[in-house]
Design a protein around this motif. Sequence first.
Motif, PDB file in Angstrom:
ATOM      1  N   MET A  60     -18.887 -74.025   1.399  1.00 31.66           N
ATOM      2  CA  MET A  60     -18.756 -72.611   1.076  1.00 31.66           C
ATOM      3  C   MET A  60     -19.570 -71.779   2.066  1.00 31.66           C
ATOM      4  N   ASN A  61     -19.352 -70.459   2.061  1.00 27.00           N
ATOM      5  CA  ASN A  61     -20.118 -69.563   2.924  1.00 27.00           C
ATOM      6  C   ASN A  61     -21.615 -69.706   2.670  1.00 27.00           C
ATOM      7  N   GLU A  99     -14.832 -73.058  12.271  1.00 25.64           N
ATOM      8  CA  GLU A  99     -13.802 -72.165  11.737  1.00 25.64           C
ATOM      9  C   GLU A  99     -12.965 -71.544  12.855  1.00 25.64           C
ATOM     10  N   HIS A 155     -12.697 -73.529   6.088  1.00 23.89           N
ATOM     11  CA  HIS A 155     -12.671 -73.210   4.657  1.00 23.89           C
ATOM     12  C   HIS A 155     -11.308 -73.538   4.060  1.00 23.89           C
TER      13      HIS A 155
END
Length: 267
Positions: A40-41, A170, A203
């Motif tokens: 997760m972030n 990402e 993600h």
Amino acid sequence: MSEVLPVKIENMSCVAGNRYLLQNINWEVHQGDHWLVFGMNGCGKTTLLSIVAGFKAQNMGKVEIFGETFSDENILQLRKRIGWISASFFDKVYHSEKVLDIVLSGLNGTLGRQFNVANHDIIKAKQLLKDLHVGHKIESSFDQLSKGERQNVLIARALISEPDLLILDEPGTGLDIFAREYMLQTVKYLADNKNITIIYVTHYPEEILPMFDKCVLMKDGAFYQVGQTAAVFTEENIGNFIGHKVAIESHRKHFYVSMDTGSIFAE
């Protein structure tokens, strides 16, 4: 003779003030491995990969890249062997730099064009930019580009040195549907045709290509789970990981994750 690993991390931690960004990381990446890093972030993924790429230092523990620890004497030589793509890192570094200079900096492991460059390298840089559909932006500054264009420039920078280790943080962020598929097919080609080690952060489960057979789940600056991707990406594991029930379907080693999250408008 023991194998020289592209990445070997032992009991590594990174602290900012009183807060652990990373804590007690142990990880071995072998030549030709294709790793997925999923989290997760804010879980520490970019910090971890910045350290592996040689752009940030840990506070504790040991990090070896191709059998060496980073030093003033070897850091540029090691960086040249690493292709590093991270919008969250480079967006804080690049502003008015020219696109061509950014791509050429990947040849020397620097952040700018600080060395003389051969004509054939300039030609190669221009061809990469053209292949990534940003050839017309070659004289533009980084801050004049759209998010997707910036990402493609960083991809060109990472590939120009023909790295032994490719780290993608990402890479699909900001890319349109065509550009993202083009990027994924490029990564797949490299994995299938080159003896290249790949670490890929995303993600999005739809970006988990079948070649990413090893997986790290990261949470709160630590490794939550490490193993074969097929064993890690189960409904029970991922549900416990994110704290919410999920449904996972697998088709030809592709993963499809869905969940009922509700909304702020739900009664």
